[in-house]
Design a protein around this motif. Structure first.
Motif, PDB file in Angstrom:
ATOM      1  N   VAL A 116       0.735  -1.300   0.103  1.00 29.74           N
ATOM      2  CA  VAL A 116      -0.055  -0.344   0.290  1.00 29.74           C
ATOM      3  C   VAL A 116       0.669   1.609   0.084  1.00 29.74           C
ATOM      4  O   VAL A 116       1.853   1.272   0.759  1.00 29.74           O
ATOM      5  N   ARG A 117       0.899   2.317  -0.864  1.00 30.27           N
ATOM      6  CA  ARG A 117       0.774   3.376  -0.902  1.00 30.27           C
ATOM      7  C   ARG A 117      -0.091   4.616  -0.371  1.00 30.27           C
ATOM      8  O   ARG A 117      -1.461   4.071  -0.647  1.00 30.27           O
ATOM      9  N   ILE A 118       0.083   4.791   0.934  1.00 25.71           N
ATOM     10  CA  ILE A 118      -0.975   5.906   1.449  1.00 25.71           C
ATOM     11  C   ILE A 118      -0.848   7.193   0.441  1.00 25.71           C
ATOM     12  O   ILE A 118       0.448   8.253   0.628  1.00 25.71           O
ATOM     13  N   SER A 119      -1.942   8.488   0.163  1.00 25.62           N
ATOM     14  CA  SER A 119      -2.180   9.112  -0.739  1.00 25.62           C
ATOM     15  C   SER A 119      -2.787  10.363   0.455  1.00 25.62           C
ATOM     16  O   SER A 119      -4.252  10.201   0.827  1.00 25.62           O
ATOM     17  N   LEU A 120      -2.475  11.681   1.050  1.00 24.39           N
ATOM     18  CA  LEU A 120      -3.513  11.997   2.004  1.00 24.39           C
ATOM     19  C   LEU A 120      -3.595  13.920   1.464  1.00 24.39           C
ATOM     20  O   LEU A 120      -2.343  14.333   2.274  1.00 24.39           O
ATOM     21  N   PRO A 121      -3.581  14.183   0.420  1.00 20.51           N
ATOM     22  CA  PRO A 121      -4.522  15.167  -0.380  1.00 20.51           C
ATOM     23  C   PRO A 121      -5.318  16.055   0.705  1.00 20.51           C
ATOM     24  O   PRO A 121      -6.204  15.934   0.796  1.00 20.51           O
ATOM     25  N   ASP A 122      -4.951  17.134   0.412  1.00 17.44           N
ATOM     26  CA  ASP A 122      -6.180  17.701   1.092  1.00 17.44           C
ATOM     27  C   ASP A 122      -7.238  18.391   0.259  1.00 17.44           C
ATOM     28  O   ASP A 122      -7.717  19.865   1.251  1.00 17.44           O
TER      29      ASP A 122
ATOM     30  N   PRO B 220      -9.044  19.002  -3.915  1.00 14.12           N
ATOM     31  CA  PRO B 220      -9.528  18.038  -4.892  1.00 14.12           C
ATOM     32  C   PRO B 220      -7.837  18.353  -6.170  1.00 14.12           C
ATOM     33  O   PRO B 220      -8.259  17.532  -6.718  1.00 14.12           O
ATOM     34  N   ALA B 221      -8.094  19.095  -5.596  1.00  9.04           N
ATOM     35  CA  ALA B 221      -6.419  19.550  -6.869  1.00  9.04           C
ATOM     36  C   ALA B 221      -5.287  18.312  -6.451  1.00  9.04           C
ATOM     37  O   ALA B 221      -4.821  17.933  -7.714  1.00  9.04           O
ATOM     38  N   GLU B 222      -5.125  17.965  -4.685  1.00 10.32           N
ATOM     39  CA  GLU B 222      -4.742  16.796  -4.881  1.00 10.32           C
ATOM     40  C   GLU B 222      -4.876  15.747  -4.824  1.00 10.32           C
ATOM     41  O   GLU B 222      -4.213  14.738  -5.001  1.00 10.32           O
ATOM     42  N   PHE B 223      -6.087  15.491  -4.877  1.00 10.12           N
ATOM     43  CA  PHE B 223      -6.739  14.667  -4.806  1.00 10.12           C
ATOM     44  C   PHE B 223      -6.417  14.155  -6.586  1.00 10.12           C
ATOM     45  O   PHE B 223      -6.286  13.003  -6.730  1.00 10.12           O
ATOM     46  N   ALA B 224      -7.096  15.028  -7.260  1.00  2.71           N
ATOM     47  CA  ALA B 224      -6.760  14.494  -9.068  1.00  2.71           C
ATOM     48  C   ALA B 224      -4.900  14.597  -8.565  1.00  2.71           C
ATOM     49  O   ALA B 224      -4.930  13.050 -10.038  1.00  2.71           O
ATOM     50  N   ARG B 225      -3.960  14.909  -8.550  1.00  3.69           N
ATOM     51  CA  ARG B 225      -3.059  14.788  -9.069  1.00  3.69           C
ATOM     52  C   ARG B 225      -2.197  13.127  -8.478  1.00  3.69           C
ATOM     53  O   ARG B 225      -2.136  12.745  -8.839  1.00  3.69           O
ATOM     54  N   ALA B 226      -3.637  12.495  -7.421  1.00  2.00           N
ATOM     55  CA  ALA B 226      -2.649  11.475  -6.648  1.00  2.00           C
ATOM     56  C   ALA B 226      -3.188  10.475  -8.063  1.00  2.00           C
ATOM     57  O   ALA B 226      -2.882   9.434  -8.159  1.00  2.00           O
ATOM     58  N   LEU B 227      -4.193  10.830  -8.548  1.00  3.74           N
ATOM     59  CA  LEU B 227      -5.489   9.380  -9.432  1.00  3.74           C
ATOM     60  C   LEU B 227      -4.299  10.114 -10.059  1.00  3.74           C
ATOM     61  O   LEU B 227      -4.155   8.704 -11.231  1.00  3.74           O
ATOM     62  N   ASP B 228      -4.258  10.795 -11.348  1.00  2.00           N
ATOM     63  CA  ASP B 228      -3.139  10.881 -12.099  1.00  2.00           C
ATOM     64  C   ASP B 228      -2.061  10.243 -12.269  1.00  2.00           C
ATOM     65  O   ASP B 228      -1.264   9.400 -13.086  1.00  2.00           O
TER      66      ASP B 228
END
Length: 290
Positions: A36-42, A44-52
């Motif tokens: 597992v790699r965890i992403s903690l976006p703050d 919507p913009a960081e959320f989108a970059r994580a998916l990309d």
């Protein structure tokens, strides 16, 4: 022994703030049996970059229905929805905010949902895509007078605009001048005005309703490879039902509620096109087989 799944777990900030315990439980279950790699976006913009940047890892969203919709929308716009890895979701949020995920077949408990991510199978699902690029996972509704729009009774705006304001003022003045009767009349049931609006509705080019016929609401729901559109005329008339692959609604500006009651609009016209088996969601084996 097979290699563990490679997951990118994106934890929505609303879920982290609202129910940190469920987030922790889901994370622990996933980390115990997967890479597992965890992403903690703050936001919507960081959320989108994580998916990309998920690469070969399978994306897993921990959050509510809005987070799920955000993920599907981003993957769709980035053209990674149809051919990419199946999306997984662990619903976290109050009951009213995870109804969409539950309706799609995802377990609502943190442990059961996390196990489904690890043990479930991918199920291909339909998608409604509108002409602005937006997505609808299950269905939408166009109710008359929705989201603060003026109600319309017999084609006339009710209680809105300058005329409505004048009549309200007159009624208030009369109430202050007229003395109430000594004996109160028997209370009568309040008559609720029927809200309607005038829309042109077409299903695969076939006209279902035109601007001269007031309707109470219009719904579009994707079911088993088709989009079912229902037009409800004024009270007393039978609903008009059709199955189609493209639905166009136009007329006076209207708002619509899609999936999680998120309001969009006002718009003057919108076309929704059904995309069959457009995306894949990981579901428990029994749910995926239904």
């Amino acid at each position: 022994m097979s290699a563990p799944d490679q997951l990118l777990v994106i934890i929505d900030p609303v879920a982290r703030r609202g129910d940190g315990e469920s987030v922790r439980i889901a994370r622990d279950v996933l980390c115990a049996r997967a890479d597992v790699r965890i992403s903690l976006p703050d936001g919507p913009a960081e959320f989108a970059r994580a998916l990309d940047r998920c690469g070969s890892r399978r994306p897993v969203v921990i959050g509510d229905d809005r987070a799920l919709l955000r993920a599907v929308d981003r993957l769709h716009r980035g053209r990674g929805l149809a051919d990419g890895a199946p999306l997984s979701v662990v619903p976290v949020g109050p009951p009213g905010t995870v109804q969409l995920a539950g309706g799609l077949g995802v377990p609502l408990g943190a442990v059961a949902a996390a196990r489904s991510v690890l043990e479930g199978v991918a199920r291909r699902l339909d998608l409604l895509v509108d002409d602005s690029g937006g997505v609808v996972l299950r269905g939408l509704r166009i109710p008359a007078g929705a989201a603060g729009a003026p109600a319309v009774v017999d084609g006339v705006p009710y209680g809105a605009g300058p005329a409505g304001g004048v009549w309200d003022t007159c009624r208030s003045l009369v109430r202050t001048l007229v003395r109430p009767p000594v004996v109160a009349a028997a209370p009568r049931a309040a008559v609720r005005p029927v809200r309607t609006h005038r829309l042109r509705v077409e299903a695969d080019g076939q006209l279902l309703s035109d601007l001269d016929a007031p309707v109470e609401d219009v719904t579009v729901v994707s079911r088993n490879g088709v989009a079912e559109v229902v037009v409800r005329p004024r009270a007393g008339a039978d609903p008009i039902r059709r199955e189609a692959s493209a639905i166009t609604v136009s007329g006076a500006s209207f708002r619509y509620r899609a999936d999680t009651a998120q309001v969009t609009g006002p718009v003057w016209t919108r076309t929704w096109t059904l995309r069959r088996s457009a995306w894949a969601l990981t579901l428990p084996t029994m749910a995926a087989a239904d």
